[in-house]
Design an enzyme around this catalytic site. Structure first.
Site, short mmCIF file in Angstrom:
data_model
loop_
_atom_site.label_atom_id
_atom_site.label_comp_id
_atom_site.label_asym_id
_atom_site.label_seq_id
_atom_site.Cartn_x
_atom_site.Cartn_y
_atom_site.Cartn_z
N GLU A 34 -4.31 8.55 -3.07
CA GLU A 34 -5.53 9.23 -2.67
C GLU A 34 -5.11 10.58 -2.09
O GLU A 34 -4.23 10.63 -1.22
CB GLU A 34 -6.28 8.41 -1.60
CG GLU A 34 -7.60 9.07 -1.29
CD GLU A 34 -8.42 8.39 -0.21
OE1 GLU A 34 -8.03 7.31 0.27
OE2 GLU A 34 -9.46 8.97 0.13
N ARG A 260 4.58 -3.90 1.27
CA ARG A 260 4.75 -2.49 1.62
C ARG A 260 6.15 -2.26 2.18
O ARG A 260 6.75 -3.16 2.76
CB ARG A 260 3.81 -2.08 2.75
CG ARG A 260 2.38 -2.26 2.55
CD ARG A 260 1.64 -1.96 3.84
NE ARG A 260 1.62 -0.53 4.14
CZ ARG A 260 0.75 0.33 3.61
NH1 ARG A 260 -0.17 -0.09 2.78
NH2 ARG A 260 0.80 1.60 3.94
N LYS A 270 -0.92 7.72 6.51
CA LYS A 270 -1.31 9.12 6.41
C LYS A 270 -2.16 9.56 7.59
O LYS A 270 -2.04 10.69 8.06
CB LYS A 270 -2.06 9.35 5.09
CG LYS A 270 -1.09 9.43 3.92
CD LYS A 270 -1.82 9.67 2.62
CE LYS A 270 -2.40 8.40 2.08
NZ LYS A 270 -2.93 8.53 0.72
P1 ATP Z 1 -1.60 5.21 3.88
O1 ATP Z 1 -1.81 3.92 4.61
O2 ATP Z 1 -0.35 5.90 4.25
O3 ATP Z 1 -2.77 6.12 3.88
P2 ATP Z 1 -2.45 4.33 1.36
O4 ATP Z 1 -2.14 3.03 0.78
O5 ATP Z 1 -3.82 4.43 1.89
O6 ATP Z 1 -1.36 4.72 2.40
P3 ATP Z 1 -2.61 5.66 -1.13
O7 ATP Z 1 -2.67 7.10 -1.42
O8 ATP Z 1 -3.78 4.83 -1.44
O9 ATP Z 1 -2.23 5.53 0.39
O10 ATP Z 1 -1.31 5.04 -1.78
C1 ATP Z 1 -0.94 5.24 -3.11
C2 ATP Z 1 -0.11 4.07 -3.55
O11 ATP Z 1 1.04 3.94 -2.74
C3 ATP Z 1 -0.90 2.78 -3.44
O12 ATP Z 1 -0.69 2.02 -4.60
C4 ATP Z 1 -0.31 2.12 -2.23
O13 ATP Z 1 -0.38 0.72 -2.33
C5 ATP Z 1 1.13 2.62 -2.24
N1 ATP Z 1 1.69 2.61 -0.90
C6 ATP Z 1 1.18 3.19 0.21
N2 ATP Z 1 1.94 2.94 1.29
C7 ATP Z 1 2.97 2.16 0.85
C8 ATP Z 1 4.10 1.55 1.49
N3 ATP Z 1 4.34 1.70 2.79
N4 ATP Z 1 4.95 0.84 0.73
C9 ATP Z 1 4.74 0.70 -0.59
N5 ATP Z 1 3.70 1.24 -1.25
C10 ATP Z 1 2.82 1.97 -0.55
MG MG Z 2 -5.09 3.55 -0.12
#
Ligand code: ATP
Ligand code: MG
Length: 555
Positions: A34, A260, A270
């Site tokens: 995102e 994760r 983020k």
């Molecule tokens: P954040 O919690 O940092 O905002 P998010 O999951 O909301 O992370 P996204 O932009 O939706 O952020 O993430 C893009 C991809 O990266 C998704 O498929 C998510 O599952 C993966 N991802 C995010 N954080 C991790 C992590 N700590 N370990 C592995 N994969 C991750």
């Molecule tokens: Mg997300």
């Protein structure tokens, strides 16, 4: 273990089987960020996994921006994310995709669900909807708007699209089961009113699809075979499958979850990282102390080291916390093997060699790297006045102190052995100069009198050197789990995470270096120019990492 020799992880095994059994002719994955912030080390895991699987099994990996929340998203993040993925060494297949590319199709499918009697416009406000939803132990109650006619729903949904209602006045929900033990199946919302401009679609829409509705359909449109996400989406999988089963989608993707990546002494969210930027705890998203990919890049990490670390951390469904020293080990090892050597004095102290002629200068040679001939050699001007580090001289040492002491010898790295005679002090008693002598014929040789030096120190010529600033970084948080259990991570910031040394003197070879050239400053650690602050006329170096792990000892 390198990527090629380690055993297959559970997702690789599953894909191998799917290919062998002809379940899919080839694989299609996607990385779906995102664009609401910069990518961090956790995302690097998802990138390495999704792009890595496509590479390993001869498939394709798309980049799809999951842009269904216009208020929090921005084009700046889109650009930064693309740059980070490329820098990590991956290339997406074809054009960049956006979930917003599918807004028309998603809207058509919402109408399809209404016509099938599977979606309805609901006027419950947020609090009412929560009350109707029930809880983990109690079934929910059907919304009083659930039995609206198809015609009424079509008309209301069109009015939602035309902006005739205020935000929150109503939403479009799918009709599944208000008594389902899975809360995600209790008539989830698929469209909300949001009167916000979107970075890709401008003001075309004032209704936006939910993540759950948009994500799987985006996968289906793109022919994604293996939709890989983190474990918190496991409970959403029945809903993911419900949409795919109830819509005329062009393909049938499947969702798989892995745990994760969590790293200690840091936060990877983020939202939390944005707070550090917004409150100016750090200077930008790419501050060298940030666990962002761009921060690690500016700090001097290499993509190879990050990929190696991710590979070592492994892919599984077990929740765990990886020690940040594993990441530090990966970069240290990479730079030990690959970084050119240089000398840089961080806190200069003048040494005058009283038996060395004033008008003499020698050009000494030093290897670019102790075992890498391809890194060439360096020329080190040597004359009567040199600079050494303040900490490398004491008037009277002890047994443990293997540096320069009055009456004792030390080797100058790549140069002569010297012996100190006298410390010159200012009025306040600070040592401002050391007077010493060279021992003749000791460049590359032991002294003829057999009196060997106790240690080796680094130095630069006092006249011919490069002025620079050096920035020493440490971990951003003191607490190994800064945000565990809802703790306020702002309370465990390490006050000593940045130390700036402004009067450093480096050897001449550093003047020729560029951004992303990395060095081992002998006896000090690994360094690279800071891409934000370093200028050819005023070099600024970041410490990537020290020579060895000193954190455990300090803690
Ligand atoms: P954040 O919690 O940092 O905002 P998010 O999951 O909301 O992370 P996204 O932009 O939706 O952020 O993430 C893009 C991809 O990266 C998704 O498929 C998510 O599952 C993966 N991802 C995010 N954080 C991790 C992590 N700590 N370990 C592995 N994969 C991750
Ligand atoms: Mg997300």
């Amino acid at each position: 273990m390198t990527e090629t020799t380690r055993p297959l992880n559970f997702i690789e095994k599953l894909i191998k089987e799917d290919l062998e059994n002809g379940v899919v002719p080839s694989i299609q994955t996607r990385f779906p960020p995102e664009p609401n912030g910069y990518l961090h080390i956790g995302h690097a895991k998802s990138i390495c996994l999704n792009f890595g699987l496509a590479q390993k099994f001869g498939g394709q990996c798309n980049l799809r921006f999951d842009d269904t929340n216009p208020e929090k998203e921005d084009e700046e993040y889109v650009d930064a994310i693309k740059a980070d993925i490329k820098w990590l060494g991956f290339e997406w297949s074809g054009d960049v995709h956006f979930t917003s590319d599918y807004f028309d199709q998603l809207h058509q499918w919402a109408i399809y669900l209404i016509k099938e009697g599977k979606a309805y416009v609901c006027d419950l406000d947020r609090d009412q909807a929560r009350a109707y939803r029930g809880s983990l132990t109690e079934a929910g109650t059907n919304s009083p708007f659930r039995e609206r006619s198809v015609e009424e729903n079509l008309a209301l949904f069109e009015d939602m699209r035309l902006g005739k209602f205020e935000e929150g006045a109503c939403s479009l929900r799918v009709k599944i089961d208000m008594a389902s033990p899975n809360m995600h199946l209790r008539d989830p919302i698929i469209y909300r009113i949001k009167k916000a401009s979107h970075h890709q679609t401008g003001d075309k829409w004032c209704i936006y699809p939910s993540y759950d509705y948009a994500h799987g359909q985006g996968d289906a449109i793109e022919g994604v075979t293996h939709s890989i996400c983190t474990l918190e989406f496991e409970e959403h999988r029945p809903l993911y499958n419900w949409f795919v089963a109830n819509l005329p989608v062009p393909s049938t993707p499947h969702q798989y979850e892995f745990s994760r990546l969590n790293v200690n002494y840091t936060v990877t969210s983020k939202r939390k990282l944005k707070q550090l930027v917004d409150e100016k705890v750090v200077d930008a998203w790419n501050d060298p102390r940030m666990p962002t990919i761009s921060g690690m890049r500016r700090r001097g990490y290499t993509p190879e080291a990050i990929r190696e670390f991710i590979d070592k951390a492994g892919v599984s469904r077990n929740e765990g916390i990886v020690d940040v020293s594993m990441l530090e080990f990966a970069i240290r090892e990479d730079l030990n093997n690959n970084a050119a050597r240089a000398m840089c004095v961080l806190k200069p102290l003048k040494v005058t060699l009283t038996n060395y002629p004033e008008d003499k200068q020698e050009m000494l040679q030093a290897p670019g790297h102790p075992s890498r001939d391809d890194l060439g050699s360096r020329e080190l001007p040597f004359s009567r006045e040199l600079l050494i580090d303040e900490s490398d001289f004491q008037e009277t040492g002890n047994k443990k102190y293997k540096r320069l002491v009055i009456g004792k010898r030390v080797r100058l790295r790549n140069a002569y052995i010297i012996e100190a005679d006298e410390a010159v002090k200012d009025e306040a008693g600070n040592i401002i100069e050391v007077r010493a002598r060279i021992i003749e014929n000791t460049v590359g040789n032991d002294p003829e009198d057999g009196i060997k030096p106790k240690g080796v120190i680094h130095w630069v010529d006092a006249a011919e050197n490069v002025d620079c600033e050096v920035r020493l970084y440490d971990r951003l948080f003191n607490d190994p789990a800064p945000d565990a259990g809802g703790k306020d991570y702002m309370e465990s910031l390490n006050p000593n995470s940045l130390e700036i040394l402004s009067h450093c003197k480096g050897e001449l070879s550093l003047a020729q270096s560029g951004i992303e050239d990395r060095f081992q400053f002998e006896r000090e650690g690994y360094f690279t120019q800071d891409s934000r602050y370093s200028k050819p006329e005023a070099l600024v170096f970041n410490r990537v990492i020290g020579l060895r792990d000193t954190w455990e000892k300090q803690a």
